[in-house]
Design an enzyme around this catalytic site. Structure first.
Site, short mmCIF file in Angstrom:
data_model
loop_
_atom_site.label_atom_id
_atom_site.label_comp_id
_atom_site.label_asym_id
_atom_site.label_seq_id
_atom_site.Cartn_x
_atom_site.Cartn_y
_atom_site.Cartn_z
CB CYS A 79 -0.94 0.00 1.20
SG CYS A 79 -2.09 -1.38 1.21
CG HIS A 92 -3.41 3.20 2.07
ND1 HIS A 92 -3.74 2.79 0.80
CD2 HIS A 92 -3.59 2.12 2.88
CE1 HIS A 92 -4.08 1.52 0.83
NE2 HIS A 92 -4.00 1.08 2.08
CG ASN A 140 -6.70 -1.22 0.76
OD1 ASN A 140 -5.98 -0.76 -0.12
ND2 ASN A 140 -6.21 -1.65 1.92
#
Length: 327
Positions: free
Chosen positions: A114, A254, A284
């Site tokens: 990520c 994020h 996500n």
């Protein structure tokens, strides 16, 4: 004046197919209300089974190029941040070059999960600032559906597929990437991982049977560390540049889940209206979350706005970047 690398164009792509909360509630013990309360996610985009990560990067770059007056052949570097490459080798960047007809391009992948896009854009900026490369595309993309176990309600609610891309060029003013702090320690390797498919656990009947090729995470540990580390690295980067959160126009964390996004904003003391989020609609997308936010909200940002980007991912890895918007 030290010239910096700046973003001069953005592009994005998300699949049309949607995986809703109600769909997940039909196959695992969960509900739409529980998912929204815990994550803020309403739906995720899911790429077709027969397509790969490169098949999202290509249209994202094509979308980006529509906003430039240059040709694809002027691209001299392509950096792809992904933890779901098309295959172990060749690199997904190489595959994208072939699909786009790019010749003699310095192309490579980077895997920091990520945090990958922040790692990649920092590298891309350094290449621009070195004057060795003029037109660098940085793409963040992941087909997380390919590594998500639909029977695991701890993870099947979180992840989606998507790709975002930015074009980096030398800035002719004070806009651009101002500074970055990027970190990693490996201490969280067992808390967020995909064990199977590498040299330690190559594909076998045993790894398939034990479902080692799917993502696994310790949700509580990841939640706690994500908030702590994104907050701390953001504060450290602001301090390093003699700035306060009041100088920041937009925070782009994020897009892990809404509770993490809101907690980081609260810990940093920034007004909720200045925190950017699209996790509700994409889930996500790992390395794609931040570039997809830049793509989604590009018309909201004004030239000269100061953006604070921060991410946390498997490893653990984490980081923050200060970006003065130049478009």
């Amino acid at each position: 004046m030290d010239l910096k690398a700046k973003i001069t164009a953005t592009g994005g792509f998300v699949p049309t197919n949607r995986r809703t909360n109600n769909y997940l509630a039909n196959i695992t013990d969960t509900s739409n209300e529980w998912i929204i309360k815990r994550t803020g996610i309403k739906e995720r985009r899911i790429l077709a089974d027969e397509l790969a990560t490169s098949d999202m990067i290509v249209p994202a770059i094509e979308d980006l190029m529509k906003n430039t007056d240059m040709s694809l052949q002027e691209i001299d570097c392509l950096i792809v941040a992904t933890c779901t490459p098309d295959m172990p080798m060749p690199s997904t960047a190489n595959i994208v070059c072939r699909k786009l007809g790019l010749k003699n391009v310095f192309g490579f992948d980077i895997n920091s999960a990520c945090t990958g896009f922040l790692y990649a854009i920092s590298l891309g900026a350094s290449l621009i600032e070195s004057r060795k490369y003029r037109n660098v595309i940085v793409a963040g993309a992941d087909k997380m559906s390919s590594v998500t176990d639909l029977q695991d309600r701890r993870t099947n609610i979180l992840f989606g597929d998507g790709a975002g891309a930015v074009l980096l060029q030398l800035s002719d003013d004070e806009t651009g990437i101002q500074d970055s702090l990027l970190c990693g320690n490996g201490d969280g390797a067992e808390m967020l991982l995909i064990e199977g498919g590498g040299s330690l656990y190559p594909a076998s009947m045993e790894t398939l049977g034990s479902r080692k090729h799917f993502i696994r995470q310790d949700g509580r540990a990841v939640f706690r560390n994500a908030i702590e580390k994104m907050t701390a690295v953001s504060k450290a980067l602001l301090d390093k540049n003699a700035l306060s959160i009041d100088n920041v126009d937009w925070l782009i964390p994020h897009q892990a889940n809404m509770r993490i996004i809101e907690a980081v904003g609260k810990e940093l003391g920034i007004d909720a209206g200045r925190v950017i989020s699209n996790v509700q609609y994409y889930g996500n997308t790992t390395a794609a979350t931040i570039p997809l936010c830049l793509w989604d909200y590009k018309d909201k940002f004004q030239k000269g706005d100061l953006l604070l980007l921060t991410a946390f991912g498997a490893g653990f890895t984490w980081g923050a970047t200060l970006l003065k918007w130049g478009m």
